[in-house]
Scaffold this motif. Structure first.
Motif, PDB file in Angstrom:
ATOM      1  N   PHE A  16      40.085  47.592 -95.551  1.00 45.63           N
ATOM      2  CA  PHE A  16      41.011  48.804 -95.288  1.00 45.63           C
ATOM      3  C   PHE A  16      40.785  50.277 -94.842  1.00 45.63           C
ATOM      4  O   PHE A  16      40.969  51.132 -95.868  1.00 45.63           O
ATOM      5  CB  PHE A  16      42.361  48.701 -95.231  1.00 45.63           C
ATOM      6  CG  PHE A  16      42.674  47.099 -96.038  1.00 45.63           C
ATOM      7  CD1 PHE A  16      43.038  46.448 -94.662  1.00 45.63           C
ATOM      8  CD2 PHE A  16      42.068  45.987 -97.350  1.00 45.63           C
ATOM      9  CE1 PHE A  16      43.206  45.341 -94.968  1.00 45.63           C
ATOM     10  CE2 PHE A  16      42.877  45.225 -97.203  1.00 45.63           C
ATOM     11  CZ  PHE A  16      43.139  44.300 -96.401  1.00 45.63           C
ATOM     12  N   GLU A  52      43.901  53.076-106.936  1.00 46.41           N
ATOM     13  CA  GLU A  52      43.766  51.860-106.774  1.00 46.41           C
ATOM     14  C   GLU A  52      45.266  51.058-106.953  1.00 46.41           C
ATOM     15  O   GLU A  52      44.100  50.626-108.081  1.00 46.41           O
ATOM     16  CB  GLU A  52      43.448  51.892-105.237  1.00 46.41           C
ATOM     17  CG  GLU A  52      44.064  50.392-104.241  1.00 46.41           C
ATOM     18  CD  GLU A  52      42.911  48.916-103.359  1.00 46.41           C
ATOM     19  OE1 GLU A  52      41.865  49.494-103.630  1.00 46.41           O
ATOM     20  OE2 GLU A  52      43.347  49.079-102.929  1.00 46.41           O
ATOM     21  N   ASP A  77      44.293  46.244-111.156  1.00 40.94           N
ATOM     22  CA  ASP A  77      45.495  45.494-110.836  1.00 40.94           C
ATOM     23  C   ASP A  77      45.070  44.114-112.240  1.00 40.94           C
ATOM     24  O   ASP A  77      44.515  44.236-112.878  1.00 40.94           O
ATOM     25  CB  ASP A  77      43.292  44.822-110.590  1.00 40.94           C
ATOM     26  CG  ASP A  77      44.772  43.199-109.322  1.00 40.94           C
ATOM     27  OD1 ASP A  77      44.851  43.658-108.414  1.00 40.94           O
ATOM     28  OD2 ASP A  77      45.425  42.358-109.769  1.00 40.94           O
ATOM     29  N   GLY A 123      49.713  46.981 -99.653  1.00 41.37           N
ATOM     30  CA  GLY A 123      49.856  45.494 -99.576  1.00 41.37           C
ATOM     31  C   GLY A 123      50.426  44.958-101.285  1.00 41.37           C
ATOM     32  O   GLY A 123      50.156  44.186-101.642  1.00 41.37           O
ATOM     33  N   VAL A 124      50.749  45.520-101.418  1.00 37.58           N
ATOM     34  CA  VAL A 124      51.425  45.579-103.149  1.00 37.58           C
ATOM     35  C   VAL A 124      53.153  45.666-103.070  1.00 37.58           C
ATOM     36  O   VAL A 124      53.489  45.064-103.620  1.00 37.58           O
ATOM     37  CB  VAL A 124      50.201  46.497-103.937  1.00 37.58           C
ATOM     38  CG1 VAL A 124      51.478  46.707-105.170  1.00 37.58           C
ATOM     39  CG2 VAL A 124      48.697  46.527-104.185  1.00 37.58           C
ATOM     40  N   ALA A 132      58.391  46.951-111.356  1.00 40.09           N
ATOM     41  CA  ALA A 132      57.189  47.016-111.046  1.00 40.09           C
ATOM     42  C   ALA A 132      56.707  48.227-110.440  1.00 40.09           C
ATOM     43  O   ALA A 132      55.882  49.277-110.507  1.00 40.09           O
ATOM     44  CB  ALA A 132      56.318  46.043-110.394  1.00 40.09           C
TER      45      ALA A 132
HETATM   46  C1  LIG Z   1      48.396  41.336-101.995  1.00 39.36           C
HETATM   47  S1  LIG Z   1      47.095  41.500-102.720  1.00 39.36           S
HETATM   48  C2  LIG Z   1      46.441  43.013-102.274  1.00 39.36           C
HETATM   49  C3  LIG Z   1      44.759  43.199-102.756  1.00 39.36           C
HETATM   50  C4  LIG Z   1      44.194  44.509-102.005  1.00 39.36           C
HETATM   51  N1  LIG Z   1      45.300  45.744-102.102  1.00 39.36           N
HETATM   52  C5  LIG Z   1      44.725  43.948-101.261  1.00 39.36           C
HETATM   53  O1  LIG Z   1      44.720  44.646-100.177  1.00 39.36           O
HETATM   54  O2  LIG Z   1      43.392  43.457-100.182  1.00 39.36           O
HETATM   55  C6  LIG Z   1      48.296  42.535-104.414  1.00 39.36           C
HETATM   56  C7  LIG Z   1      47.310  42.425-105.509  1.00 39.36           C
HETATM   57  O3  LIG Z   1      48.571  43.311-106.549  1.00 39.36           O
HETATM   58  C8  LIG Z   1      48.313  42.243-107.928  1.00 39.36           C
HETATM   59  N2  LIG Z   1      49.045  42.885-108.710  1.00 39.36           N
HETATM   60  C9  LIG Z   1      50.753  42.581-108.157  1.00 39.36           C
HETATM   61  N3  LIG Z   1      51.142  42.646-109.215  1.00 39.36           N
HETATM   62  C10 LIG Z   1      50.917  43.353-109.485  1.00 39.36           C
HETATM   63  C11 LIG Z   1      52.148  43.914-111.285  1.00 39.36           C
HETATM   64  N4  LIG Z   1      52.492  44.485-111.519  1.00 39.36           N
HETATM   65  N5  LIG Z   1      50.743  45.148-112.310  1.00 39.36           N
HETATM   66  C12 LIG Z   1      48.935  45.075-111.824  1.00 39.36           C
HETATM   67  N6  LIG Z   1      48.883  45.062-110.351  1.00 39.36           N
HETATM   68  C13 LIG Z   1      49.845  43.892-109.555  1.00 39.36           C
HETATM   69  C14 LIG Z   1      47.122  41.282-107.364  1.00 39.36           C
HETATM   70  O4  LIG Z   1      46.589  41.420-108.829  1.00 39.36           O
HETATM   71  C15 LIG Z   1      47.148  41.485-106.089  1.00 39.36           C
HETATM   72  O5  LIG Z   1      45.111  41.758-106.261  1.00 39.36           O
END
Ligand SMILES: C[S@@+](CC[C@H](N)C(=O)[O-])C[C@H]1O[C@@H](n2cnc3c(N)ncnc32)[C@H](O)[C@@H]1O
Length: 477
Positions: A16, A52, A77, A123-124, A132
């Motif tokens: 991205f 990130e 992550d 995307g988080v 969270a």
């Molecule tokens: C939809 S993915 C987006 C990944 C990357 N940023 C992208 O856009 O390709 C969401 C990511 O957040 C991580 N994630 C979700 N909730 C989390 C939490 N509470 N603590 C750490 N990581 C988390 C997931 O494992 C996943 O890799």
């Protein structure tokens, strides 16, 4: 709370460009704010720390790290599979400036991170529970330096509201289905299809929903799981996000969708005027999302932004360097913007595009070439090129190419093995450059260039020129 089916399935691994440090510095500059490391310097002139949150398999993070070897990049992550994959790639490329942590945001300790200059989450935010989200804001509050920059992308309420009951239905169905997470998600989508076929009640003539379902069923199931089968799926209006980040003294300064500064490419004049009458701030942002039907935002916040004086701004903006990121012959004068296809003025754009086709240049270099005396006008033209995907802001000097060359070798070897990367690291951009997958395969295999006069030669030469300007190469041997 619905079960989270995404946890055991690795996410897709995409790049991205909005996460590029140079882009994150450009947005506040565009809006006349000082921000970023020491608030007066561009990032690659100095060391900076970048984190990130929810980095996934970290393709973007690794590319940024390769392109900015004097900065340190932290990837967080909670997925062990994601972190393991990212770490393997970082090790293969010998990237010494990457720290990867398998950690939930909620479990982060003060000693996990140093003071941070830039924090990104892509995307988080719309896909995690409120606890969270709060934990993330607390971590950012604890570590972000004054003047630090935060990027957060999220789904707005604008175009997602119709899907809210459908997403609940899908996760409820999947909770009682059997099989792997992928099977359960597919069964839930089949179930929805059956309900749609009844054409009754909520499903009557639901054309948009039918189109969404067709698209979703045809998509990558790993993406579908992480997008819709998470425990929390909560499209959010800008005002709510701004309020939550406000707790960490973060002020909204603008968006990576830089076209937003070009009113006439976003809305018709009457709509634009109506929007300008809405008080500036969160209300105008949310109203704008509704007027544009904008369902996805890429906000940039600054902790304590300081307004630049007109002369400071002029100096900074003239120092800003830009690079062409698309083949010159593909930078056409018909460009797509939110308002539709716009015909650009060839005489206004060609000289700058031709100059950039020879290599990066600062706005100060481009002013006389564009025949412009007004910095604001020249900048608007550059922003138009950025919004069209022709150019990108880049750091003031090229980075050491070694780490990019090494990461590119790893990426190309993966492509030769069947992975589908279409990006390589550029020490000029301090970020990724899009390169067609077949070209990456050719690089990986050291395929000789086409013979002079061969039909594929012009394409080869155009791509070669772009890559040479961006110093996109592979480590040999
Ligand atoms: C939809 S993915 C987006 C990944 C990357 N940023 C992208 O856009 O390709 C969401 C990511 O957040 C991580 N994630 C979700 N909730 C989390 C939490 N509470 N603590 C750490 N990581 C988390 C997931 O494992 C996943 O890799």
């Amino acid at each position: 709370m619905a079960e989270d089916l995404s946890i055991s399935t690795p996410y897709t691994n995409h790049y991205f460009s909005s996460l590029a440090p140079a882009m994150l510095q450009f947005v506040p500059l565009l809006h006349r704010w000082q921000a970023g490391p020491a608030a007066t310097r561009l990032p690659t002139q100095d060391r900076f720390n970048y984190v990130e949150f929810g980095c996934g398999q970290a393709l973007s993070l690794l590319i940024m790290a390769a392109g900015n070897p004097n900065a340190t990049f932290y990837g967080i992550d909670y997925s062990a599979a994601h972190i393991a994959r990212a770490r393997r790639m970082a090790d293969q490329a010998g990237l010494a400036n990457v720290v990867l942590m398998e950690r939930a945001f909620e479990d982060m300790k003060p000693e996990d991170l140093p003071p941070i200059d830039m924090a990104v989450l892509h995307g988080v935010y719309s896909w995690i529970p409120p606890a969270a989200r709060d934990a993330l804001v607390d971590v950012i509050d604890r570590h972000l330096r004054p003047g630090g920059i935060v990027y957060v992308s999220y789904n707005t309420l604008t175009s997602w509201t119709a899907l809210l009951p459908i997403q609940k239905l899908l996760t409820e169905f999947a909770a009682q289905a059997s099989g792997s997470p992928e099977d359960r998600a597919r069964k839930a989508l089949d179930f929805l299809e059956k309900l749609l076929e009844t054409n009754s009640g909520h499903f009557k003539d639901a054309k948009a929903l039918a189109a969404w379902l067709k698209h979703t069923k045809g998509g990558d199931i790993r993406y579908v799981l992480h997008e819709y089968f998470v425990s929390h799926w909560e499209p959010t209006p800008h005002s709510e996000v701004a309020a939550r980040f406000g707790r960490a003294k973060l002020n909204y300064v603008g968006t990576c969708d830089v076209v937003d500064t070009l009113d006439r490419f976003i809305l018709q004049p009457a709509a634009s005027k109506a929007l300008s009458e809405v008080p500036a701030g969160p209300l105008r942002e949310t109203a704008g999302d509704l007027m544009r039907n904008n369902g996805f935002r890429r906000d940039v916040y600054v902790r304590g932004p300081v307004a630049t004086t007109p002369s400071e701004w002029r100096d900074r903006v003239r120092e800003q360097r830009f690079a062409l990121i698309r083949r010159r012959d593909r930078c056409g004068m018909s460009a797509k913007f939110p308002i539709g296809t716009v015909e650009l003025n060839k005489e206004a754009f060609d000289p700058a595009l031709d100059r950039l086709a020879d290599g990066p240049a600062t706005l100060g270099d481009l002013l006389p070439i564009m025949g412009e005396t007004q910095d604001g006008n020249a900048l608007r033209r550059l922003v138009t090129m950025v919004a069209a995907g022709y150019a990108a802001p880049c750091p003031p000097v090229d980075a050491d190419p070694g780490p990019s060359d090494r990461l590119n070798r790893v990426l190309a070897d993966e492509v030769a093995l069947g992975h589908s990367h279409d990006v390589l690291a550029s020490p000029v951009l301090g970020a990724g450059a899009r390169v067609a997958t077949p070209r990456i395969v050719a690089l990986a295999k050291d395929t000789p260039p086409p013979a002079p006069g061969a039909p594929e030669e012009p394409d080869y030469l155009a791509e070669r020129r772009l890559m040479d300007n961006l110093r996109v190469r592979l480590r040999r041997g």
